[in-house]
Design a protein around this motif. Structure first.
Motif, PDB file in Angstrom:
ATOM      1  N   GLN A 282       0.833  -1.200   0.000  1.00  0.00           N
ATOM      2  CA  GLN A 282       0.000   0.000   0.000  1.00  0.00           C
ATOM      3  C   GLN A 282       0.872   1.255   0.000  1.00  0.00           C
ATOM      4  O   GLN A 282       0.569   2.231  -0.695  1.00  0.00           O
ATOM      5  N   LYS A 283       1.948   1.250   0.751  1.00  0.00           N
ATOM      6  CA  LYS A 283       2.876   2.384   0.772  1.00  0.00           C
ATOM      7  C   LYS A 283       3.520   2.564  -0.603  1.00  0.00           C
ATOM      8  O   LYS A 283       3.677   3.695  -1.087  1.00  0.00           O
ATOM      9  N   TYR A 284       3.879   1.468  -1.227  1.00  0.00           N
ATOM     10  CA  TYR A 284       4.438   1.531  -2.583  1.00  0.00           C
ATOM     11  C   TYR A 284       3.448   2.181  -3.539  1.00  0.00           C
ATOM     12  O   TYR A 284       3.817   3.006  -4.388  1.00  0.00           O
ATOM     13  N   GLY A 285       2.177   1.818  -3.414  1.00  0.00           N
ATOM     14  CA  GLY A 285       1.157   2.383  -4.273  1.00  0.00           C
ATOM     15  C   GLY A 285       1.027   3.887  -4.122  1.00  0.00           C
ATOM     16  O   GLY A 285       0.902   4.613  -5.120  1.00  0.00           O
ATOM     17  N   LEU A 286       1.069   4.382  -2.884  1.00  0.00           N
ATOM     18  CA  LEU A 286       0.966   5.826  -2.651  1.00  0.00           C
ATOM     19  C   LEU A 286       2.155   6.558  -3.260  1.00  0.00           C
ATOM     20  O   LEU A 286       1.985   7.592  -3.926  1.00  0.00           O
ATOM     21  N   GLU A 287       3.354   6.051  -3.066  1.00  0.00           N
ATOM     22  CA  GLU A 287       4.541   6.693  -3.633  1.00  0.00           C
ATOM     23  C   GLU A 287       4.490   6.675  -5.160  1.00  0.00           C
ATOM     24  O   GLU A 287       4.838   7.665  -5.818  1.00  0.00           O
ATOM     25  N   ALA A 288       4.022   5.572  -5.728  1.00  0.00           N
ATOM     26  CA  ALA A 288       3.985   5.442  -7.186  1.00  0.00           C
ATOM     27  C   ALA A 288       2.954   6.370  -7.809  1.00  0.00           C
ATOM     28  O   ALA A 288       3.212   6.990  -8.847  1.00  0.00           O
ATOM     29  N   VAL A 289       1.787   6.492  -7.193  1.00  0.00           N
ATOM     30  CA  VAL A 289       0.751   7.329  -7.793  1.00  0.00           C
ATOM     31  C   VAL A 289       1.128   8.803  -7.699  1.00  0.00           C
ATOM     32  O   VAL A 289       0.865   9.591  -8.620  1.00  0.00           O
ATOM     33  N   LYS A 290       1.785   9.207  -6.623  1.00  0.00           N
ATOM     34  CA  LYS A 290       2.256  10.589  -6.520  1.00  0.00           C
ATOM     35  C   LYS A 290       3.338  10.867  -7.565  1.00  0.00           C
ATOM     36  O   LYS A 290       3.376  11.956  -8.168  1.00  0.00           O
ATOM     37  N   ALA A 291       4.200   9.900  -7.786  1.00  0.00           N
ATOM     38  CA  ALA A 291       5.239  10.063  -8.807  1.00  0.00           C
ATOM     39  C   ALA A 291       4.614  10.209 -10.188  1.00  0.00           C
ATOM     40  O   ALA A 291       5.088  10.989 -11.021  1.00  0.00           O
ATOM     41  N   ASP A 292       3.520   9.488 -10.448  1.00  0.00           N
ATOM     42  CA  ASP A 292       2.849   9.593 -11.739  1.00  0.00           C
ATOM     43  C   ASP A 292       2.187  10.953 -11.920  1.00  0.00           C
ATOM     44  O   ASP A 292       2.125  11.476 -13.048  1.00  0.00           O
ATOM     45  N   ASP A 293       1.675  11.544 -10.853  1.00  0.00           N
ATOM     46  CA  ASP A 293       1.114  12.896 -10.946  1.00  0.00           C
ATOM     47  C   ASP A 293       2.164  13.881 -11.453  1.00  0.00           C
ATOM     48  O   ASP A 293       1.889  14.726 -12.307  1.00  0.00           O
ATOM     49  N   VAL A 294       3.373  13.761 -10.913  1.00  0.00           N
ATOM     50  CA  VAL A 294       4.468  14.653 -11.308  1.00  0.00           C
ATOM     51  C   VAL A 294       4.934  14.325 -12.726  1.00  0.00           C
ATOM     52  O   VAL A 294       5.152  15.222 -13.557  1.00  0.00           O
ATOM     53  N   ALA A 295       5.069  13.037 -13.024  1.00  0.00           N
ATOM     54  CA  ALA A 295       5.536  12.621 -14.343  1.00  0.00           C
ATOM     55  C   ALA A 295       4.547  13.031 -15.433  1.00  0.00           C
ATOM     56  O   ALA A 295       4.949  13.384 -16.549  1.00  0.00           O
ATOM     57  N   LEU A 296       3.259  13.005 -15.117  1.00  0.00           N
ATOM     58  CA  LEU A 296       2.245  13.397 -16.099  1.00  0.00           C
ATOM     59  C   LEU A 296       2.396  14.865 -16.473  1.00  0.00           C
ATOM     60  O   LEU A 296       2.369  15.223 -17.659  1.00  0.00           O
ATOM     61  N   ALA A 297       2.568  15.715 -15.473  1.00  0.00           N
ATOM     62  CA  ALA A 297       2.753  17.147 -15.756  1.00  0.00           C
ATOM     63  C   ALA A 297       3.988  17.367 -16.615  1.00  0.00           C
ATOM     64  O   ALA A 297       3.969  18.168 -17.568  1.00  0.00           O
ATOM     65  N   ALA A 298       5.063  16.651 -16.322  1.00  0.00           N
ATOM     66  CA  ALA A 298       6.293  16.782 -17.105  1.00  0.00           C
ATOM     67  C   ALA A 298       6.080  16.336 -18.547  1.00  0.00           C
ATOM     68  O   ALA A 298       6.581  16.962 -19.492  1.00  0.00           O
ATOM     69  N   ALA A 299       5.319  15.255 -18.748  1.00  0.00           N
ATOM     70  CA  ALA A 299       5.062  14.750 -20.097  1.00  0.00           C
ATOM     71  C   ALA A 299       4.260  15.759 -20.920  1.00  0.00           C
ATOM     72  O   ALA A 299       4.536  15.965 -22.107  1.00  0.00           O
ATOM     73  N   TYR A 300       3.300  16.391 -20.300  1.00  0.00           N
ATOM     74  CA  TYR A 300       2.495  17.385 -21.022  1.00  0.00           C
ATOM     75  C   TYR A 300       3.301  18.634 -21.336  1.00  0.00           C
ATOM     76  O   TYR A 300       3.188  19.214 -22.430  1.00  0.00           O
ATOM     77  N   GLN A 301       4.126  19.064 -20.388  1.00  0.00           N
ATOM     78  CA  GLN A 301       4.973  20.229 -20.644  1.00  0.00           C
ATOM     79  C   GLN A 301       5.943  19.946 -21.782  1.00  0.00           C
ATOM     80  O   GLN A 301       6.166  20.802 -22.651  1.00  0.00           O
ATOM     81  N   LYS A 302       6.492  18.743 -21.805  1.00  0.00           N
ATOM     82  CA  LYS A 302       7.418  18.365 -22.869  1.00  0.00           C
ATOM     83  C   LYS A 302       6.714  18.356 -24.225  1.00  0.00           C
ATOM     84  O   LYS A 302       7.315  18.692 -25.257  1.00  0.00           O
ATOM     85  N   ALA A 303       5.442  17.996 -24.229  1.00  0.00           N
ATOM     86  CA  ALA A 303       4.679  17.945 -25.478  1.00  0.00           C
ATOM     87  C   ALA A 303       4.165  19.323 -25.901  1.00  0.00           C
ATOM     88  O   ALA A 303       3.535  19.444 -26.957  1.00  0.00           O
ATOM     89  N   GLY A 304       4.421  20.338 -25.079  1.00  0.00           N
ATOM     90  CA  GLY A 304       4.007  21.697 -25.422  1.00  0.00           C
ATOM     91  C   GLY A 304       2.649  22.098 -24.894  1.00  0.00           C
ATOM     92  O   GLY A 304       2.144  23.185 -25.217  1.00  0.00           O
ATOM     93  N   ALA A 305       2.034  21.259 -24.067  1.00  0.00           N
ATOM     94  CA  ALA A 305       0.742  21.598 -23.481  1.00  0.00           C
ATOM     95  C   ALA A 305       0.941  22.478 -22.252  1.00  0.00           C
ATOM     96  O   ALA A 305       2.003  22.483 -21.621  1.00  0.00           O
TER      97      ALA A 305
END
Length: 345
Positions: free
Chosen positions: A278-301
């Motif tokens: 469960q702790k792994y899941g919380l850390e992973a989902v928070k990391a995906d929130d950050v990674a998603l923003a980075a992916a959109y910024q890289k794509a010019g959004a």
């Protein structure tokens, strides 16, 4: 009265405390049989790459197998490859499926109380979501699932992010006249009340829908947005990395019928490893929130975050639409909603 699954967890973990699990001889466990099947709807993964939800299931399986000395084995079936997504909860209840990593709001048509697990504006942060599990609402949900034939092994909360091809979605006024995918009946009720045209479709069809303009905006978890690469067809992203009006509970569930056939030490091991991942899941989902923003910024959004004021505006609409509708379904729904409201953000 049926004991709560929280009580069972404490009893099982207490029994486990005196057992040297790592390297325990297989004779201390039941004889190894066919692998237990774990089914889920999410994309598969390889090693440390890919959808964290599949990785969580594989981590759980590997750890239980290791600590049981191989007496317990698992096979993981991603992408609804074993059975259709909406069939999984019913199959668990019947003992026809062993485990599923499953958004329990999907089972709201079968057990209407479970619609609370994706109720807009009710949970607005990870801290609030995980606080459910030490409060009355968490105990009530665990008891409900147990009584319906499913044992919660591990809980994950996922924040929703909003991808848009036309304009950003920050305030309720932004969705007026917009074709938007909300992700649940309750979210759709809120969006309709805000003036949007709701489109219902599974997340794996979002790319084509946004690309063709059939959908203007889509709300789903950050991890799903990453997996389905909507940054390629979207110009705006409202992230869930701070606050969100969209939080979804996705537990790893085990069939009660299957669970209760296992020896007590194997039950205890499963519950213990479930709590650990469960702790792994919380850390992973928070990391995906950050990674998603980075992916959109890289794509010019362009990317945006919701503040408390914006979330309050969404909650006010949700309270008068989705919450009101849910509470009117039954006395038990009203009771669960009252419990959940007491867990403050």
């Amino acid at each position: 009265m049926t004991p709560s699954i929280d009580t069972k967890r404490r009893l099982l973990c207490g029994a486990l405390a005196g057992l040297p699990l790592v390297g325990l001889p297989g004779a201390a466990f039941a004889q190894a049989g066919a692998p237990l099947k774990i089914s889920h709807q999410f994309p598969g993964s390889t090693g440390n790459d890919g959808d964290f939800r599949d990785r969580l299931c594989r981590l759980f399986a590997a750890e239980v197998e290791k600590r049981s000395g191989g007496a317990l084995k698992f096979s993981v079936y991603p992408g609804s490859s074993l059975m259709k997504t909406n069939a999984q909860f019913s199959a668990l209840r019947r003992g026809a499926l062993d485990l599923s990593f499953f958004p329990i709001s999907y089972a709201g048509g079968e057990v209407q109380e479970l619609n609370i697990a994706l109720m807009p504006g009710l949970v607005t942060s990870y801290e609030q979501g995980y606080a459910w599990h030490t409060g009355a609402i968490g105990k009530a949900l665990n008891d409900l699932l147990f009584d319906k034939g499913a044992v919660p092994i591990s809980w994950v909360w996922e924040a929703g992010s909003i991808a848009s091809r036309t304009r950003p979605v920050i305030l309720p006024a932004d969705v007026k006249g917009m074709k938007i995918r909300g992700g649940s009946r309750e979210v759709d009720l809120m969006l309709k009340a805000a003036g949007s045209a709701v489109v219902t479709l599974p997340s794996n069809e979002l790319y084509a829908a946004v690309q063709t303009g059939a959908v203007d905006s889509a709300i789903t978890s950050s991890t799903s947005l990453l997996s389905f690469r909507l940054e390629e067809v979207s110009k705006h992203l409202t992230t869930g990395r701070g606050k969100s009006f969209w939080f979804m509970a996705v537990p790893l569930l085990m069939s009660r019928a299957v669970f209760e056939k296992l020896p007590k030490d194997q039950q205890a091991l499963i519950m213990t490893v479930g709590a650990e991942v469960q702790k792994y899941g919380l850390e992973a989902v928070k990391a995906d929130d950050v990674a998603l923003a980075a992916a959109y910024q890289k794509a010019g959004a362009k990317t945006y975050d919701l503040d408390a004021g914006a979330v309050d505006k969404w909650r006010a609409i949700a309270r008068d639409s989705a919450w009101k509708d849910y509470a009117a379904k039954s006395a038990n729904c009203a009771r669960l909603l009252q419990m959940a409201e007491k867990v403050v953000a």
